[in-house]
Write a protein that holds these residues in place. Structure first.
Motif, PDB file in Angstrom:
ATOM      1  N   LEU A  85      29.179   4.330   5.761  1.00  0.00           N
ATOM      2  CA  LEU A  85      29.279   5.178   4.569  1.00  0.00           C
ATOM      3  C   LEU A  85      29.373   4.336   3.301  1.00  0.00           C
ATOM      4  N   ALA A  86      30.054   3.195   3.397  1.00  0.00           N
ATOM      5  CA  ALA A  86      30.129   2.297   2.244  1.00  0.00           C
ATOM      6  C   ALA A  86      28.731   1.832   1.841  1.00  0.00           C
ATOM      7  N   VAL A  87      27.914   1.462   2.821  1.00  0.00           N
ATOM      8  CA  VAL A  87      26.551   1.003   2.531  1.00  0.00           C
ATOM      9  C   VAL A  87      25.730   2.130   1.914  1.00  0.00           C
ATOM     10  N   VAL A  88      25.902   3.353   2.443  1.00  0.00           N
ATOM     11  CA  VAL A  88      25.195   4.507   1.871  1.00  0.00           C
ATOM     12  C   VAL A  88      25.592   4.708   0.410  1.00  0.00           C
ATOM     13  N   LEU A  89      26.889   4.624   0.120  1.00  0.00           N
ATOM     14  CA  LEU A  89      27.352   4.791  -1.260  1.00  0.00           C
ATOM     15  C   LEU A  89      26.778   3.708  -2.174  1.00  0.00           C
ATOM     16  N   PHE A  90      26.735   2.472  -1.666  1.00  0.00           N
ATOM     17  CA  PHE A  90      26.135   1.401  -2.459  1.00  0.00           C
ATOM     18  C   PHE A  90      24.646   1.669  -2.683  1.00  0.00           C
ATOM     19  N   GLY A  91      23.954   2.118  -1.639  1.00  0.00           N
ATOM     20  CA  GLY A  91      22.530   2.411  -1.780  1.00  0.00           C
ATOM     21  C   GLY A  91      22.272   3.528  -2.771  1.00  0.00           C
ATOM     22  N   THR A 139       0.804  -1.204   0.000  1.00  0.00           N
ATOM     23  CA  THR A 139       0.000   0.000   0.000  1.00  0.00           C
ATOM     24  C   THR A 139       0.839   1.257   0.000  1.00  0.00           C
ATOM     25  N   ALA A 140       2.155   1.104  -0.109  1.00  0.00           N
ATOM     26  CA  ALA A 140       3.035   2.266  -0.087  1.00  0.00           C
ATOM     27  C   ALA A 140       2.953   3.018  -1.394  1.00  0.00           C
ATOM     28  N   ALA A 141       3.561   4.180  -1.395  1.00  0.00           N
ATOM     29  CA  ALA A 141       3.628   4.975  -2.602  1.00  0.00           C
ATOM     30  C   ALA A 141       4.443   4.242  -3.648  1.00  0.00           C
ATOM     31  N   PHE A 181      14.443  10.519  -0.552  1.00  0.00           N
ATOM     32  CA  PHE A 181      14.481  11.417   0.603  1.00  0.00           C
ATOM     33  C   PHE A 181      13.139  12.118   0.796  1.00  0.00           C
ATOM     34  N   TYR A 182      12.467  12.425  -0.293  1.00  0.00           N
ATOM     35  CA  TYR A 182      11.138  13.038  -0.179  1.00  0.00           C
ATOM     36  C   TYR A 182      10.185  12.099   0.553  1.00  0.00           C
ATOM     37  N   GLU A 183      10.198  10.826   0.151  1.00  0.00           N
ATOM     38  CA  GLU A 183       9.313   9.868   0.800  1.00  0.00           C
ATOM     39  C   GLU A 183       9.654   9.714   2.278  1.00  0.00           C
ATOM     40  N   LEU A 184      10.939   9.701   2.590  1.00  0.00           N
ATOM     41  CA  LEU A 184      11.342   9.547   3.992  1.00  0.00           C
ATOM     42  C   LEU A 184      10.901  10.724   4.837  1.00  0.00           C
ATOM     43  N   THR A 185      10.959  11.924   4.279  1.00  0.00           N
ATOM     44  CA  THR A 185      10.623  13.120   5.066  1.00  0.00           C
ATOM     45  C   THR A 185       9.125  13.372   5.136  1.00  0.00           C
ATOM     46  N   VAL A 219       8.030   0.922   8.573  1.00  0.00           N
ATOM     47  CA  VAL A 219       7.485   2.164   8.017  1.00  0.00           C
ATOM     48  C   VAL A 219       8.514   2.824   7.102  1.00  0.00           C
ATOM     49  N   LEU A 220       9.770   2.841   7.536  1.00  0.00           N
ATOM     50  CA  LEU A 220      10.821   3.444   6.714  1.00  0.00           C
ATOM     51  C   LEU A 220      10.999   2.683   5.407  1.00  0.00           C
ATOM     52  N   LEU A 221      10.969   1.350   5.473  1.00  0.00           N
ATOM     53  CA  LEU A 221      11.121   0.558   4.262  1.00  0.00           C
ATOM     54  C   LEU A 221       9.912   0.717   3.353  1.00  0.00           C
ATOM     55  N   SER A 222       8.737   0.854   3.949  1.00  0.00           N
ATOM     56  CA  SER A 222       7.540   1.084   3.147  1.00  0.00           C
ATOM     57  C   SER A 222       7.644   2.388   2.370  1.00  0.00           C
ATOM     58  N   ALA A 223       8.263   3.371   2.972  1.00  0.00           N
ATOM     59  CA  ALA A 223       8.358   4.693   2.355  1.00  0.00           C
ATOM     60  C   ALA A 223       9.153   4.669   1.058  1.00  0.00           C
ATOM     61  N   VAL A 224      10.112   3.758   0.949  1.00  0.00           N
ATOM     62  CA  VAL A 224      10.980   3.772  -0.231  1.00  0.00           C
ATOM     63  C   VAL A 224      10.608   2.723  -1.265  1.00  0.00           C
ATOM     64  N   GLY A 225       9.509   2.012  -1.070  1.00  0.00           N
ATOM     65  CA  GLY A 225       9.036   1.100  -2.093  1.00  0.00           C
ATOM     66  C   GLY A 225       9.643  -0.280  -1.998  1.00  0.00           C
ATOM     67  N   ARG A 226       9.411  -1.082  -3.075  1.00  0.00           N
ATOM     68  CA  ARG A 226       9.712  -2.502  -2.961  1.00  0.00           C
ATOM     69  C   ARG A 226      10.395  -3.108  -4.163  1.00  0.00           C
ATOM     70  N   ARG A 227      10.708  -2.339  -5.196  1.00  0.00           N
ATOM     71  CA  ARG A 227      11.207  -2.975  -6.408  1.00  0.00           C
ATOM     72  C   ARG A 227      12.717  -3.149  -6.433  1.00  0.00           C
ATOM     73  N   SER A 228      13.432  -2.459  -5.547  1.00  0.00           N
ATOM     74  CA  SER A 228      14.885  -2.446  -5.677  1.00  0.00           C
ATOM     75  C   SER A 228      15.553  -2.520  -4.317  1.00  0.00           C
ATOM     76  N   TYR A 229      16.738  -3.139  -4.320  1.00  0.00           N
ATOM     77  CA  TYR A 229      17.532  -3.185  -3.097  1.00  0.00           C
ATOM     78  C   TYR A 229      18.191  -1.843  -2.806  1.00  0.00           C
ATOM     79  N   GLY A 230      18.426  -1.048  -3.838  1.00  0.00           N
ATOM     80  CA  GLY A 230      19.152   0.204  -3.647  1.00  0.00           C
ATOM     81  C   GLY A 230      18.559   1.101  -2.570  1.00  0.00           C
ATOM     82  N   PRO A 231      17.266   1.483  -2.674  1.00  0.00           N
ATOM     83  CA  PRO A 231      16.672   2.333  -1.637  1.00  0.00           C
ATOM     84  C   PRO A 231      16.692   1.688  -0.256  1.00  0.00           C
ATOM     85  N   LEU A 232      16.521   0.354  -0.198  1.00  0.00           N
ATOM     86  CA  LEU A 232      16.548  -0.324   1.097  1.00  0.00           C
ATOM     87  C   LEU A 232      17.930  -0.200   1.736  1.00  0.00           C
TER      88      LEU A 232
END
Length: 216
Positions: A175-181, A13-15, A25-29, A45-58
């Motif tokens: 920071l490495a994980v952030v760069l990968f994301g 049911t997420a965006a 970042f828009y979805e998170l805020t 809730v945070l994971l719902s905000a970024v959707g479900r199709r990709s590992y990158g946002p997660l």
């Protein structure tokens, strides 16, 4: 055996899946209730905000949590590393959609510190997106290179545990994980390459602690 929970089902049911980094970042805020009387916001809730199709946002959300002031609280660094490890392992095995145990999705991230951190980061992301962050060397973000990214994220999560005994030690793998994301979300192979470099640096930093543990 505790019930598990498919992240894909959890966010039905997420965006719609954010199409770019600034959308994440828009979805998170906007999707996190800032006025809730509860101290924490559920990881689900945070994971719902970024959707479900990709590992990158997660990976990006988990990485942001790992480097945010929220991890000052005892045990939060290990929690972030464990969740990162779980997600990255599934990515390495080629699972199209990650799942997380219900108990993990019910974990609460300190609301105030995390929201404040994302608020501060969002304008910087919007300013550099398109200039410093853009689709390039996309081959490094898919196929066998995506598997390499997953293995590096697994390694970054593992070295977080020994590095957690020194001040700011977990910041480097985080920071490495952030760069990968970011790299996987924006299809920016340059940033995924930088993530590999940060992972190697984190491993180099952790080697003395790992060697000491085995020697003891």
């Amino acid at each position: 055996m505790p019930p598990t929970f498919d992240t894909a089902q959890h966010v039905r049911t997420a965006a719609a899946q954010p199409d770019c980094l600034s959308d994440v970042f828009y979805e998170l805020t906007t999707r996190v209730n800032r006025d809730s009387p509860q101290d924490g916001v559920r990881l689900g809730v945070l994971l719902s905000a970024v959707g479900r199709r990709s590992y990158g946002p997660l990976l990006l959300v988990i990485g942001l949590f790992a480097i945010s002031p929220a991890t000052i609280l005892p045990g939060m660094t290990s929690v972030a590393a464990a969740v990162t490890l779980l997600v990255a392992t599934q990515m390495a095995f080629g699972m199209k959609r990650p799942w997380l145990p219900r108990r993990v999705l019910e974990l609460r991230v300190p609301r105030g510190p995390f929201v404040a951190f994302v608020d501060r980061a969002r304008p910087h992301v919007e300013r550099v997106e398109g200039d410093l962050i853009r689709p390039r060397l996309e081959v490094l973000t898919r196929g066998p290179f995506a598997a390499l990214v997953a293995l590096c994220v697994v390694l970054a999560a593992l070295v977080t545990f020994p590095l957690s005994i020194i001040p700011f030690g977990p910041l480097l793998p985080g920071l490495a994980v952030v760069l990968f994301g970011i790299g996987m979300t924006a299809r920016d192979g340059v940033l995924t390459s930088l993530g590999v470099g940060f992972t190697i640096a984190a491993l180099w930093l952790a080697v003395p602690f790992i060697a000491h543990a085995f020697a003891g």
